[in-house]
Design a protein around this motif. Structure first.
Motif, PDB file in Angstrom:
ATOM      1  N   PRO A  63       0.830  -1.204   0.000  1.00 39.27           N
ATOM      2  CA  PRO A  63       0.000   0.000   0.000  1.00 39.27           C
ATOM      3  C   PRO A  63       0.862   1.249   0.000  1.00 39.27           C
ATOM      4  CG  PRO A  63      -0.836  -1.600   1.572  1.00 39.27           C
ATOM      5  CD  PRO A  63       0.493  -2.105   1.087  1.00 39.27           C
ATOM      6  N   GLY A  64       0.311   2.334  -0.549  1.00 35.45           N
ATOM      7  CA  GLY A  64       1.090   3.555  -0.622  1.00 35.45           C
ATOM      8  C   GLY A  64       0.278   4.779  -0.332  1.00 35.45           C
ATOM      9  N   THR A  65       0.955   5.909  -0.242  1.00 40.76           N
ATOM     10  CA  THR A  65       0.340   7.200  -0.006  1.00 40.76           C
ATOM     11  C   THR A  65       0.980   8.222  -0.904  1.00 40.76           C
ATOM     12  OG1 THR A  65       1.880   7.521   1.802  1.00 40.76           O
ATOM     13  CG2 THR A  65      -0.300   6.744   2.379  1.00 40.76           C
ATOM     14  N   PRO A  66       0.718   9.511  -0.677  1.00 45.75           N
ATOM     15  CA  PRO A  66       1.262  10.526  -1.567  1.00 45.75           C
ATOM     16  C   PRO A  66       2.767  10.477  -1.636  1.00 45.75           C
ATOM     17  CG  PRO A  66      -0.380  11.465  -0.129  1.00 45.75           C
ATOM     18  CD  PRO A  66      -0.145  10.080   0.327  1.00 45.75           C
ATOM     19  N   SER A  67       3.313  10.955  -2.745  1.00 45.74           N
ATOM     20  CA  SER A  67       4.751  10.985  -2.915  1.00 45.74           C
ATOM     21  C   SER A  67       5.363  11.840  -1.829  1.00 45.74           C
ATOM     22  CB  SER A  67       5.094  11.570  -4.289  1.00 45.74           C
ATOM     23  OG  SER A  67       4.500  10.810  -5.314  1.00 45.74           O
ATOM     24  N   ASP A 281     -13.703   4.055  -1.752  1.00 48.94           N
ATOM     25  CA  ASP A 281     -12.691   4.493  -0.783  1.00 48.94           C
ATOM     26  C   ASP A 281     -11.691   3.406  -0.421  1.00 48.94           C
ATOM     27  OD1 ASP A 281     -14.649   3.050   0.491  1.00 48.94           O
ATOM     28  OD2 ASP A 281     -15.042   4.508   2.057  1.00 48.94           O
ATOM     29  N   CYS A 282     -11.492   2.434  -1.308  1.00 49.74           N
ATOM     30  CA  CYS A 282     -10.465   1.415  -1.122  1.00 49.74           C
ATOM     31  C   CYS A 282      -9.603   1.366  -2.386  1.00 49.74           C
ATOM     32  CB  CYS A 282     -11.094   0.049  -0.859  1.00 49.74           C
ATOM     33  SG  CYS A 282     -12.054  -0.044   0.671  1.00 49.74           S
ATOM     34  N   TRP A 283      -8.301   1.419  -2.211  1.00 52.08           N
ATOM     35  CA  TRP A 283      -7.347   1.518  -3.325  1.00 52.08           C
ATOM     36  C   TRP A 283      -6.504   0.248  -3.386  1.00 52.08           C
ATOM     37  CZ3 TRP A 283      -1.998   3.883  -2.620  1.00 52.08           C
ATOM     38  CH2 TRP A 283      -1.324   4.003  -3.845  1.00 52.08           C
ATOM     39  N   THR A 303     -18.268  -6.306   5.615  1.00 51.14           N
ATOM     40  CA  THR A 303     -17.785  -6.201   7.000  1.00 51.14           C
ATOM     41  C   THR A 303     -17.408  -4.767   7.370  1.00 51.14           C
ATOM     42  OG1 THR A 303     -15.431  -6.575   6.483  1.00 51.14           O
ATOM     43  CG2 THR A 303     -16.835  -8.523   6.773  1.00 51.14           C
ATOM     44  N   GLY A 304     -17.460  -3.865   6.396  1.00 43.91           N
ATOM     45  CA  GLY A 304     -17.058  -2.489   6.647  1.00 43.91           C
ATOM     46  C   GLY A 304     -15.566  -2.276   6.532  1.00 43.91           C
ATOM     47  N   ALA A 305     -14.882  -3.201   5.853  1.00 43.09           N
ATOM     48  CA  ALA A 305     -13.442  -3.092   5.653  1.00 43.09           C
ATOM     49  C   ALA A 305     -13.127  -3.139   4.165  1.00 43.09           C
ATOM     50  CB  ALA A 305     -12.721  -4.226   6.376  1.00 43.09           C
ATOM     51  N   CYS A 306     -11.908  -2.779   3.807  1.00 46.98           N
ATOM     52  CA  CYS A 306     -11.499  -2.852   2.410  1.00 46.98           C
ATOM     53  C   CYS A 306     -11.252  -4.304   2.019  1.00 46.98           C
ATOM     54  CB  CYS A 306     -10.227  -2.035   2.182  1.00 46.98           C
ATOM     55  SG  CYS A 306     -10.504  -0.251   2.159  1.00 46.98           S
ATOM     56  N   PRO A 307     -11.615  -4.698   0.806  1.00 47.79           N
ATOM     57  CA  PRO A 307     -11.373  -6.075   0.361  1.00 47.79           C
ATOM     58  C   PRO A 307      -9.888  -6.335   0.154  1.00 47.79           C
ATOM     59  CG  PRO A 307     -12.194  -4.743  -1.456  1.00 47.79           C
ATOM     60  CD  PRO A 307     -12.283  -3.882  -0.225  1.00 47.79           C
ATOM     61  N   LYS A 308      -9.500  -7.613   0.174  1.00 49.33           N
ATOM     62  CA  LYS A 308      -8.084  -7.977   0.036  1.00 49.33           C
ATOM     63  C   LYS A 308      -7.493  -7.520  -1.285  1.00 49.33           C
ATOM     64  CE  LYS A 308      -8.234 -11.999   3.107  1.00 49.33           C
ATOM     65  NZ  LYS A 308      -8.048 -13.476   3.205  1.00 49.33           N
ATOM     66  N   SER A 309      -8.330  -7.443  -2.310  1.00 47.85           N
ATOM     67  CA  SER A 309      -7.844  -6.998  -3.615  1.00 47.85           C
ATOM     68  C   SER A 309      -7.503  -5.514  -3.639  1.00 47.85           C
ATOM     69  CB  SER A 309      -8.889  -7.299  -4.691  1.00 47.85           C
ATOM     70  OG  SER A 309     -10.103  -6.608  -4.403  1.00 47.85           O
ATOM     71  N   HIS A 310      -8.112  -4.742  -2.735  1.00 50.66           N
ATOM     72  CA  HIS A 310      -7.913  -3.296  -2.656  1.00 50.66           C
ATOM     73  C   HIS A 310      -7.765  -2.931  -1.176  1.00 50.66           C
ATOM     74  CE1 HIS A 310      -9.761  -3.903  -6.583  1.00 50.66           C
ATOM     75  NE2 HIS A 310      -9.296  -2.716  -6.955  1.00 50.66           N
ATOM     76  N   PRO A 311      -6.616  -3.235  -0.585  1.00 50.76           N
ATOM     77  CA  PRO A 311      -6.477  -3.209   0.873  1.00 50.76           C
ATOM     78  C   PRO A 311      -6.235  -1.849   1.511  1.00 50.76           C
ATOM     79  CG  PRO A 311      -4.418  -3.910  -0.131  1.00 50.76           C
ATOM     80  CD  PRO A 311      -5.404  -3.736  -1.259  1.00 50.76           C
ATOM     81  N   VAL A 312      -6.074  -0.801   0.716  1.00 46.69           N
ATOM     82  CA  VAL A 312      -5.666   0.487   1.268  1.00 46.69           C
ATOM     83  C   VAL A 312      -6.858   1.434   1.436  1.00 46.69           C
ATOM     84  CG1 VAL A 312      -4.088   2.433   1.038  1.00 46.69           C
ATOM     85  CG2 VAL A 312      -3.460   0.215   0.079  1.00 46.69           C
ATOM     86  N   PRO A 313      -7.237   1.774   2.682  1.00 43.37           N
ATOM     87  CA  PRO A 313      -8.318   2.744   2.890  1.00 43.37           C
ATOM     88  C   PRO A 313      -7.848   4.154   2.546  1.00 43.37           C
ATOM     89  CG  PRO A 313      -7.935   1.390   4.861  1.00 43.37           C
ATOM     90  CD  PRO A 313      -6.756   1.216   3.959  1.00 43.37           C
ATOM     91  N   VAL A 314      -8.565   4.815   1.656  1.00 45.58           N
ATOM     92  CA  VAL A 314      -8.288   6.206   1.308  1.00 45.58           C
ATOM     93  C   VAL A 314      -9.563   7.003   1.544  1.00 45.58           C
ATOM     94  CG1 VAL A 314      -6.448   5.704  -0.360  1.00 45.58           C
ATOM     95  CG2 VAL A 314      -8.834   5.734  -1.125  1.00 45.58           C
ATOM     96  N   PRO A 315      -9.489   8.329   1.566  1.00 46.49           N
ATOM     97  CA  PRO A 315     -10.706   9.117   1.810  1.00 46.49           C
ATOM     98  C   PRO A 315     -11.802   8.818   0.789  1.00 46.49           C
ATOM     99  CG  PRO A 315      -8.763  10.492   2.046  1.00 46.49           C
ATOM    100  CD  PRO A 315      -8.289   9.184   1.480  1.00 46.49           C
ATOM    101  N   SER A 316     -13.017   8.783   1.271  1.00 50.92           N
ATOM    102  CA  SER A 316     -14.188   8.653   0.403  1.00 50.92           C
ATOM    103  C   SER A 316     -14.563  10.046  -0.088  1.00 50.92           C
ATOM    104  CB  SER A 316     -15.354   8.030   1.174  1.00 50.92           C
ATOM    105  OG  SER A 316     -16.545   8.094   0.438  1.00 50.92           O
ATOM    106  N   VAL A 317     -14.425  10.270  -1.394  1.00 49.82           N
ATOM    107  CA  VAL A 317     -14.753  11.570  -1.980  1.00 49.82           C
ATOM    108  C   VAL A 317     -16.226  11.575  -2.367  1.00 49.82           C
ATOM    109  CG1 VAL A 317     -14.235  13.206  -3.828  1.00 49.82           C
ATOM    110  CG2 VAL A 317     -12.416  11.777  -2.877  1.00 49.82           C
ATOM    111  N   SER A 318     -16.918  12.647  -2.011  1.00 50.27           N
ATOM    112  CA  SER A 318     -18.341  12.761  -2.316  1.00 50.27           C
ATOM    113  C   SER A 318     -18.651  14.177  -2.769  1.00 50.27           C
ATOM    114  CB  SER A 318     -19.174  12.399  -1.078  1.00 50.27           C
ATOM    115  OG  SER A 318     -20.550  12.447  -1.357  1.00 50.27           O
ATOM    116  N   PHE A 319     -19.259  14.308  -3.950  1.00 47.96           N
ATOM    117  CA  PHE A 319     -19.695  15.609  -4.441  1.00 47.96           C
ATOM    118  C   PHE A 319     -21.155  15.823  -4.036  1.00 47.96           C
ATOM    119  CE2 PHE A 319     -17.011  15.084  -8.616  1.00 47.96           C
ATOM    120  CZ  PHE A 319     -15.839  15.079  -7.876  1.00 47.96           C
TER     121      PHE A 319
END
Length: 375
Positions: A63-67, A281-283, A303-319
């Motif tokens: 998993p990663g975050t901003p540069s 909101d899962c990356w 379960t309210g968690a990110c799936p194994k295929s996309h394990p990284v929780p990121v902010p949920s963007v909503s317009f």
């Protein structure tokens, strides 16, 4: 504020084939429209050809975050992005980040000490930016990059430079935004709304950044340059359960009827038509983009968690988009078709430190912050 993307003949043939293939691969129903009004920005590029394209759903990456720098600064905050970080590689629509750099950035982010919560903020993991319409053009730098005028018309807010040639680097280089945080240089867009052929611009847009997951404390920032879309411009009818892509009324009196075609609400004169659009909101932790601009992202599971295929929780963007329409809602269309074709694009160009501070202080601590990132 309401609470609520050779020879001249041979060149033409190649260009037409390229336009068709890209449009079919993307999530938008891209049709020729009015040429874009803004001029192209300089082509800063986004990556270079690399190894064989990765396969979707592979969760083996880190998993990663901003540069950001691999090590925290003396203040406990990540230092400026490293200039030695390898650029992302683009193969077959997958834009792959450097896993080692992202692993280091993740470690640096979670090494930050959150700001102590003061006052009595609402216990909701959230911050927001308020925005106004910036401009319109028939460009889409995510689905149809570099094809000026190749899309249906879009309404943009945030970064004022956004056009077909926009890249993460060009967005960051631009300082002008129509959102109320100068640290947010991101680009946001939706299909333009028309009523009887006349453009209807939102009166205001609030972009919420939050978490819908059971445990928001592991949420980390998007990587710089992440892009994604939600919705599908090809959808022209409601879902079978009638719970699909809907507009609604916000304000005193609420909904008092339906438009002649039954697809839009008729609102009381003291209310406006509103549309809320929420992104996953899962990356997957490895890609800034994918061929359909969706496969690198996912929603939390049952379960309210990110799936194994996309394990990284990121902010949920909503317009949350408010349009100045109430009693008269006949004759409304979107540039992409009916109301059910509403979709949205997000291209992240937040300043790394500002986004990291908001995510760590607000989302990870489960409290509501304002547009400045304060409690």
């Amino acid at each position: 504020m309401t609470n609520l993307r050779p020879t001249p003949g041979r060149r033409r043939s190649v260009t037409a084939l390229l336009l068709l293939s890209v449009a079919l691969a993307g999530g938008c129903k891209e049709v020729p429209g009015t040429p874009g009004a803004s001029s192209p920005s300089s082509d800063a590029g986004i990556g270079s050809p690399g190894p064989e394209a990765p396969t979707p759903g592979d969760a083996s990456g880190t998993p990663g975050t901003p540069s950001a720098s691999a090590t925290p600064s003396a203040s406990g905050k990540p230092s400026a992005p490293s200039t030695s970080t390898a650029p992302p590689t683009a193969v077959g629509g997958w834009i792959t980040i450097d896993p080692a750099a992202q692993a280091a950035a993740t470690s640096a982010f979670f090494a930050r000490k959150p700001k102590p919560v003061t006052g009595n903020p609402v216990k909701v993991p959230e911050f927001n930016v308020g925005c106004k319409t910036s401009h319109h053009n028939s460009d889409d730098p995510i689905v149809l990059p570099k094809l000026v005028g190749g899309s249906h018309n879009h309404t943009f807010w945030g970064n004022t430079s956004t056009d077909a040639n926009s890249t993460a680097e060009s967005l960051r280089a631009s300082k002008a935004t129509t959102c109320n945080s100068p640290d947010d240089q991101s680009a946001y867009w939706v299909p333009t709304m028309f009523q009887n052929g006349k453009v209807v611009d939102p009166t205001e847009v609030t972009v919420y950044y939050g978490s819908r997951l059971k445990d928001p404390s592991k949420t980390q920032p998007f990587p710089f340059g992440l892009r994604m879309i939600t919705g599908n411009a090809k959808n022209q009818v409601d879902t079978p359960d009638k719970q699909g892509n809907h507009f609604w009324c916000a304000g005193i009196g609420g909904e008092i009827g339906r438009s002649a075609d039954k697809t839009f609400p008729v609102c009381a004169k003291t209310a406006n038509i509103v549309r809320q659009i929420t992104f996953p909101d899962c990356w997957d932790g490895k890609h800034l983009d994918s061929p359909d601009h969706k496969a690198h992202m996912a929603n939390g599971d049952h379960t309210g968690a990110c799936p194994k295929s996309h394990p990284v929780p990121v902010p949920s963007v909503s317009f949350v988009i408010s349009y100045p329409l109430s009693a008269n809602t006949d004759g409304i269309t979107l540039a992409s078709g009916t109301s059910f074709s509403m979709h949205a694009d997000f291209f992240n160009a937040w300043k790394d430190e500002a986004l990291a501070a908001r995510v760590r202080n607000c989302l990870d601590q489960g409290v509501k912050c304002n547009s400045a990132g304060n409690f």
